[in-house]
Design an enzyme around this catalytic site. Sequence first.
Site, mmCIF file in Angstrom:
data_model
loop_
_atom_site.group_PDB
_atom_site.id
_atom_site.type_symbol
_atom_site.label_atom_id
_atom_site.label_comp_id
_atom_site.label_asym_id
_atom_site.label_seq_id
_atom_site.Cartn_x
_atom_site.Cartn_y
_atom_site.Cartn_z
ATOM 1 N N CYS B 3 43.443 36.354 35.893
ATOM 2 C CA CYS B 3 42.171 37.046 35.742
ATOM 3 C C CYS B 3 42.393 38.464 35.219
ATOM 4 O O CYS B 3 43.443 39.053 35.449
ATOM 5 C CB CYS B 3 41.394 37.056 37.046
ATOM 6 S SG CYS B 3 42.118 38.075 38.320
ATOM 7 N N CYS B 6 43.670 41.124 37.619
ATOM 8 C CA CYS B 6 45.071 41.028 38.043
ATOM 9 C C CYS B 6 45.987 41.618 36.976
ATOM 10 O O CYS B 6 46.938 42.322 37.267
ATOM 11 C CB CYS B 6 45.446 39.573 38.302
ATOM 12 S SG CYS B 6 44.298 38.765 39.423
#
Lengths: 316, 70
Positions: B3, B6
């Site tokens: 994602c 992250c």
Amino acid sequence: MIKPIIDWLVYDILKMRQGAIFSEALDFFLYDTIKIFLLLAVIIFIVSFIRTFFSPERTRAILNNKHEFTGNVLAAFLGIVTPFCSCSAVPLFLGFIEAGVSLGATFSFLVSSPMINEVALVMLWGLFGWKVALIYIGSGLAIAIVSGIVIGRLKVEDLVERFDYKKQVCCVQLTDMTFNDRFVFSRGYTLALLKSIWIFVILGVGLGAWIHGYVPADFLARAAGRQNWFAVPLATLIGIPLYSNAAGVIPFVSALTEKGVAMGTALSFMMAVTALSLPEFIILRKAMKLKLLIIFASVVGIGIIFTGYLFNLILR
Amino acid sequence: MGCPKCKQLALNAEAAVKELNIVAEISKVTDIGKIIEYGVMMTPALAVDGAIVLSGKVLSKDEIKKFLVK
């Protein structure tokens, strides 16, 4: 309060002709956009501030070893206030199960969390009024609670994917936040969220304004009115692959209800869009077997369809 | 599990290490089993020397520095 200012801007400053379709649509668009952005800023800030008091860890501790029903009700309510993002649905799901939260309560949480969110509430309140917003919250909670109980009763724990992990080696230590920390966090969160959805709000309200102005009234009454029985399941099915956020979909749906789409059908559609999303299913496939995923989608889907029929019957 | 949040956290961590001029090995954990072992339920999370310091938030470069200096 805002309405006279917008009217003045459109009709006096821009010298648009009152009653003309384009100026009415523009007036509608400006008024709705400004109203919704103000509401969004205020409500998202309040909700994110409340959320600083809740964390998945705390919610998990509350839900652990709770009985059926109590656990499901708590999970559904906590789903509203616990911060959740579909990108961490998998660690959250497995983290709950691993710690001993029942599968049923975990599902109640998993249903209510994405469905009842601050953005959806603001859009419903701003465009449909507080009554519909309350109906949405109430039936969303009911669907979350009942779906969780049903899935819990099915005893399908063996359908949760097993991962090779040791017992948790450590746990997340959360430092207490000061009032100032919470304020800074909420402000940052509000700005970031507004930044990511503003375009959808504008597009949604724009499309809504266009429909409001140019689509004839009762245009959809035959296709999606109350007397058409399959409008509700169809609306639910269409909502699944549509992973648009509430910000874009609700203004569009609001305009459709003016053109003859029944309220219950509209509710089913919005719930399917928020609660049943294909990308989230794909992510969740990592944590559960396909069979469990299908059970999850079917149980929630049936709940949504039932809600649609119910409100088509009682709302005028 | 890639994602955007992250990835951003990993980049910020690299930048923090670079600015502090310290030798550190940064690894981005994407294995779900590992994530659960650490007890993380909200990604992204940052661990320093094997202990989670924060989860669910993208820390800025300067915030990460504070954890590294300790």
